[in-house]
Design an enzyme around this catalytic site. Structure first.
Site, PDB file in Angstrom:
ATOM      1  N   LYS A  96      41.483   9.630   1.544  1.00 16.73           N
ATOM      2  CA  LYS A  96      40.262   9.134   0.910  1.00 16.73           C
ATOM      3  C   LYS A  96      39.270   8.454   1.857  1.00 16.73           C
ATOM      4  O   LYS A  96      38.128   8.180   1.466  1.00 16.73           O
ATOM      5  CB  LYS A  96      40.616   8.136  -0.223  1.00 16.73           C
ATOM      6  N   TYR A 122      42.617  13.350  -6.273  1.00 13.66           N
ATOM      7  CA  TYR A 122      42.754  13.939  -4.939  1.00 13.66           C
ATOM      8  C   TYR A 122      41.510  14.738  -4.565  1.00 13.66           C
ATOM      9  O   TYR A 122      41.005  14.630  -3.446  1.00 13.66           O
ATOM     10  CB  TYR A 122      44.011  14.829  -4.862  1.00 13.66           C
ATOM     11  N   HIS A 167      42.034  24.527   0.082  1.00 12.67           N
ATOM     12  CA  HIS A 167      43.396  24.323  -0.437  1.00 12.67           C
ATOM     13  C   HIS A 167      43.314  24.115  -1.945  1.00 12.67           C
ATOM     14  O   HIS A 167      42.644  23.197  -2.401  1.00 12.67           O
ATOM     15  CB  HIS A 167      44.062  23.114   0.237  1.00 12.67           C
ATOM     16  N   PRO A 227      46.010   6.117   4.553  1.00 15.22           N
ATOM     17  CA  PRO A 227      45.626   7.533   4.589  1.00 15.22           C
ATOM     18  C   PRO A 227      46.282   8.418   3.524  1.00 15.22           C
ATOM     19  O   PRO A 227      45.874   9.570   3.357  1.00 15.22           O
ATOM     20  CB  PRO A 227      46.035   7.974   6.005  1.00 15.22           C
ATOM     21  N   TYR A 271      53.515  16.333   1.038  1.00  9.66           N
ATOM     22  CA  TYR A 271      53.708  14.878   1.045  1.00  9.66           C
ATOM     23  C   TYR A 271      55.159  14.646   0.643  1.00  9.66           C
ATOM     24  O   TYR A 271      55.551  15.013  -0.472  1.00  9.66           O
ATOM     25  CB  TYR A 271      52.796  14.193   0.030  1.00  9.66           C
TER      26      TYR A 271
HETATM   27  P1  RFL Z   1      34.383   5.318  12.209  1.00  8.63           P
HETATM   28  O1  RFL Z   1      34.861   6.722  12.249  1.00  8.63           O
HETATM   29  O2  RFL Z   1      35.302   4.250  12.605  1.00  8.63           O
HETATM   30  O3  RFL Z   1      33.066   5.267  13.102  1.00  8.63           O
HETATM   31  C1  RFL Z   1      32.448   4.030  13.438  1.00  8.63           C
HETATM   32  C2  RFL Z   1      31.711   4.212  14.742  1.00  8.63           C
HETATM   33  O4  RFL Z   1      31.064   2.984  15.077  1.00  8.63           O
HETATM   34  C3  RFL Z   1      31.257   2.707  16.449  1.00  8.63           C
HETATM   35  N1  RFL Z   1      31.122   1.257  16.645  1.00  8.63           N
HETATM   36  C4  RFL Z   1      30.011   0.676  17.144  1.00  8.63           C
HETATM   37  N2  RFL Z   1      28.855   1.195  17.575  1.00  8.63           N
HETATM   38  C5  RFL Z   1      27.906   0.312  18.032  1.00  8.63           C
HETATM   39  N3  RFL Z   1      28.111  -1.037  18.078  1.00  8.63           N
HETATM   40  C6  RFL Z   1      29.258  -1.591  17.642  1.00  8.63           C
HETATM   41  N4  RFL Z   1      29.441  -2.909  17.703  1.00  8.63           N
HETATM   42  C7  RFL Z   1      30.265  -0.725  17.161  1.00  8.63           C
HETATM   43  N5  RFL Z   1      31.507  -0.931  16.652  1.00  8.63           N
HETATM   44  C8  RFL Z   1      32.012   0.287  16.358  1.00  8.63           C
HETATM   45  C9  RFL Z   1      32.649   3.253  16.743  1.00  8.63           C
HETATM   46  O5  RFL Z   1      32.829   3.528  18.129  1.00  8.63           O
HETATM   47  C10 RFL Z   1      32.669   4.506  15.884  1.00  8.63           C
HETATM   48  O6  RFL Z   1      32.229   5.649  16.591  1.00  8.63           O
HETATM   49  O7  RFL Z   1      33.834   4.942  10.752  1.00  8.63           O
HETATM   50  P2  RFL Z   1      33.098   5.843   9.672  1.00  8.63           P
HETATM   51  O8  RFL Z   1      31.975   6.628  10.315  1.00  8.63           O
HETATM   52  O9  RFL Z   1      32.818   4.965   8.523  1.00  8.63           O
HETATM   53  O10 RFL Z   1      34.160   6.960   9.252  1.00  8.63           O
HETATM   54  C11 RFL Z   1      35.340   6.593   8.569  1.00  8.63           C
HETATM   55  C12 RFL Z   1      36.470   7.577   8.897  1.00  8.63           C
HETATM   56  O11 RFL Z   1      36.567   7.705  10.308  1.00  8.63           O
HETATM   57  C13 RFL Z   1      37.807   7.135   8.305  1.00  8.63           C
HETATM   58  O12 RFL Z   1      37.631   6.633   7.004  1.00  8.63           O
HETATM   59  C14 RFL Z   1      38.820   8.298   8.229  1.00  8.63           C
HETATM   60  O13 RFL Z   1      39.143   8.777   9.495  1.00  8.63           O
HETATM   61  C15 RFL Z   1      40.099   7.857   7.515  1.00  8.63           C
HETATM   62  N6  RFL Z   1      41.116   8.905   7.484  1.00  8.63           N
HETATM   63  C16 RFL Z   1      41.041   9.952   6.587  1.00  8.63           C
HETATM   64  N7  RFL Z   1      40.014  10.033   5.720  1.00  8.63           N
HETATM   65  C17 RFL Z   1      39.890  11.113   4.873  1.00  8.63           C
HETATM   66  O14 RFL Z   1      38.940  11.156   4.064  1.00  8.63           O
HETATM   67  N8  RFL Z   1      40.800  12.158   4.876  1.00  8.63           N
HETATM   68  C18 RFL Z   1      41.867  12.156   5.718  1.00  8.63           C
HETATM   69  O15 RFL Z   1      42.612  13.142   5.731  1.00  8.63           O
HETATM   70  C19 RFL Z   1      42.046  11.004   6.587  1.00  8.63           C
HETATM   71  N9  RFL Z   1      43.074  10.943   7.440  1.00  8.63           N
HETATM   72  C20 RFL Z   1      42.188   8.857   8.374  1.00  8.63           C
HETATM   73  C21 RFL Z   1      43.163   9.899   8.323  1.00  8.63           C
HETATM   74  C22 RFL Z   1      42.305   7.830   9.311  1.00  8.63           C
HETATM   75  C23 RFL Z   1      43.379   7.821  10.169  1.00  8.63           C
HETATM   76  N10 RFL Z   1      43.446   6.772  11.128  1.00  8.63           N
HETATM   77  C24 RFL Z   1      43.676   6.963  12.488  1.00  8.63           C
HETATM   78  C25 RFL Z   1      43.042   5.454  10.730  1.00  8.63           C
HETATM   79  C26 RFL Z   1      44.246   9.892   9.155  1.00  8.63           C
HETATM   80  C27 RFL Z   1      44.376   8.840  10.077  1.00  8.63           C
HETATM   81  C28 RFL Z   1      45.609   8.860  10.938  1.00  8.63           C
HETATM   82  C1  PHB Z   2      45.459  14.819   8.092  1.00  7.53           C
HETATM   83  O1  PHB Z   2      45.503  16.053   8.119  1.00  7.53           O
HETATM   84  O2  PHB Z   2      45.221  14.161   9.105  1.00  7.53           O
HETATM   85  C2  PHB Z   2      45.706  14.138   6.801  1.00  7.53           C
HETATM   86  C3  PHB Z   2      45.813  14.888   5.640  1.00  7.53           C
HETATM   87  C4  PHB Z   2      46.061  14.248   4.442  1.00  7.53           C
HETATM   88  C5  PHB Z   2      46.213  12.878   4.406  1.00  7.53           C
HETATM   89  C6  PHB Z   2      46.080  12.128   5.571  1.00  7.53           C
HETATM   90  C7  PHB Z   2      45.838  12.759   6.773  1.00  7.53           C
HETATM   91  O3  PHB Z   2      46.493  12.272   3.224  1.00  7.53           O
END
Ligand code: RFL
Ligand code: PHB
Length: 389
Positions: free
Chosen positions: A296, A384, A72, A292, A200
């Site tokens: 980041k 971004y 993108h 989100p 957005y």
């Molecule tokens: P995770 O993905 O939470 O993984 C942690 C893992 O640890 C396990 N765990 C354990 N394992 C053993 N013993 C324990 N006691 C444990 N406790 C937990 C869990 O089961 C899990 O598998 O952390 P990690 O790896 O640091 O990754 C971080 C990302 O997942 C997170 O920052 C992103 O998803 C945030 N996020 C976004 N980030 C972006 O860079 N770009 C995006 O577009 C974006 N969109 C989002 C998002 C997060 C969202 N939600 C649901 C919070 C959109 C959403 C809606």
């Molecule tokens: C997504 O596609 O899940 C998404 C994209 C951009 C954001 C947050 C989530 O800022």
């Protein structure tokens, strides 16, 4: 059992770190609380920065991202029916990649299966011991039995609710937090995205985001109340609310369909300091959370992994501990900038319950500056696409 690095958490941070270490011949074992299918079923991030793409390439897991990901070159910002574009490539020379976290995680698990990397799934009661001394070890339960792994270092990649952060004594841990008075209601649907780029939208009815995973899979979000329940929103109610929040030219073209996933995520800014205590290193959501807006979270986890990988490589290959010694400082410097960007972008795009007329005018002025100023667009684009590591 013995390994060089125990990685607690088999999400993207833990898997990426393990894969990178493998490329340098450094052993690790990943401990994951859930099953592989559960981890792969979580719908989360969708946008990758260049730095994350480079790490995927360094780890040798970028083939599918290169063929199936969608670069993108910009994003659309809307304020009610006023729409404008921020051109990433013009301002920074770099696009972002739309490629879901689920796919990243799948690629990492698939690569791991090829080299036989050990992952213990469904572990329980993980405890990290003696990480303030020279010989740490980790204990846990799996398949009804107690286990112990001795190691040199522990990487706490276990997300916000994991055990790693809480293992650092309260007397040395400092936490900074902001909770936002709303959440994001997200819907995944097998429909073509409404636009070629993300939208957005700040509307009088609250924030909305139109995102995607591929040309047949769309991801949409709307700002909602924290107390809302996904089941309480029918698909029809969701689509009609989304249409009211995005510019009419897009609302008219929106293709709707049944939702295949619905969830509500709370919005939080959170940082813990330091990110290292003795031989325990925190990475990703275990150490920090961003709202989100601006995508980041995963990308900041990736920069932590980069700094830790660099530190561990220097330790094992160059016998030099300076990288590990500066891990927390280097990671936090970048984390705080991502926190600032996500907080600022959230603050100009959402409706806040206690927003005064003055606050609304400030939001409007912020968006107008962005619409009309090349310098403001460049600043947004730089943040971004991701600040340099
Ligand atoms: P995770 O993905 O939470 O993984 C942690 C893992 O640890 C396990 N765990 C354990 N394992 C053993 N013993 C324990 N006691 C444990 N406790 C937990 C869990 O089961 C899990 O598998 O952390 P990690 O790896 O640091 O990754 C971080 C990302 O997942 C997170 O920052 C992103 O998803 C945030 N996020 C976004 N980030 C972006 O860079 N770009 C995006 O577009 C974006 N969109 C989002 C998002 C997060 C969202 N939600 C649901 C919070 C959109 C959403 C809606
Ligand atoms: C997504 O596609 O899940 C998404 C994209 C951009 C954001 C947050 C989530 O800022």
């Amino acid at each position: 059992m013995r390994t060089q690095v125990v990685i607690v958490g088999g999400g993207p941070s833990g898997l990426l770190l393990s894969q990178l270490l493998y490329t340098r011949g450094i052993d690790s074992i990943v401990l994951e609380r859930k099953t592989r299918d559960y981890v792969l079923g979580r719908i989360r991030a969708g946008v990758l920065e260049q730095g994350m793409m480079n790490l995927m390439a360094e780890a040798g897991v970028d083939a599918r991202m290169r063929s199936e990901g969608i670069p993108h070159h910009g994003t659309l910002l809307a304020h009610n029916d006023t729409l404008f574009r921020i051109d990433f490539t013009k301002h920074t020379g770099t696009p972002v990649m739309v490629y879901g976290q689920t796919e990243v995680t799948r690629d990492l698990y698939d690569a791991r299966a090829v080299w036989g990397g050990l992952t213990e799934f469904e572990v329980d009661g993980v405890e990290i011991h003696d990480f303030d001394r020279d010989a740490p070890f980790v204990t846990y339960h799996v398949r009804g039995g107690a286990r112990r792994i001795d190691c040199d270092f522990v990487a706490g990649c276990d997300g916000f609710h994991g055990v790693s952060r809480a293992s650092i004594p309260k007397t040395v841990r400092r936490e900074y937090e902001k909770i936002y008075p709303f959440g994001w209601f997200g819907v995944l649907s097998e429909t073509p995205p409404v636009a070629e780029e993300l939208i957005y939208a700040n509307s009088d009815r609250g924030f909305a985001l139109c995102s995607m995973r591929n040309p047949q899979l769309s991801r949409y979000y709307i700002q909602c109340s924290i107390s809302d329940k996904p089941e309480a929103w029918s698909d029809d109610t969701f689509w009609s609310e989304l249409k009211r929040r995005i510019p009419c030219q897009h609302a008219d073209q929106l293709v709707t369909g049944p939702s295949i996933e619905k969830s509500i995520a709370p919005l939080r800014s959170f940082v813990t300091e330091p990110m290292r205590w003795g031989r325990l290193f925190l990475c990703g959501d275990a150490a920090h959370i961003v709202p989100p807006t601006g995508a980041k979270g995963l990308n900041t986890a990736a920069s932590d992994v980069h700094y830790l990988f660099e530190g561990l490589t220097r330790h094992y290959i160059d016998k030099d501990d300076k990288g590990l010694a500066r891990y927390s400082e280097k990671a936090l410097a970048r984390v705080w900038k991502a926190e600032r960007f996500s907080w600022w972008f959230s603050s100009i795009m959402h409706r806040f319950p206690d927003q005064s007329d003055f606050d609304l005018k400030m939001q409007r002025a912020e968006l107008d500056v962005l619409r009309t100023s090349d310098a403001a667009q460049k600043a947004l684009a730089e943040n971004y696409v991701g600040l340099p590591y």
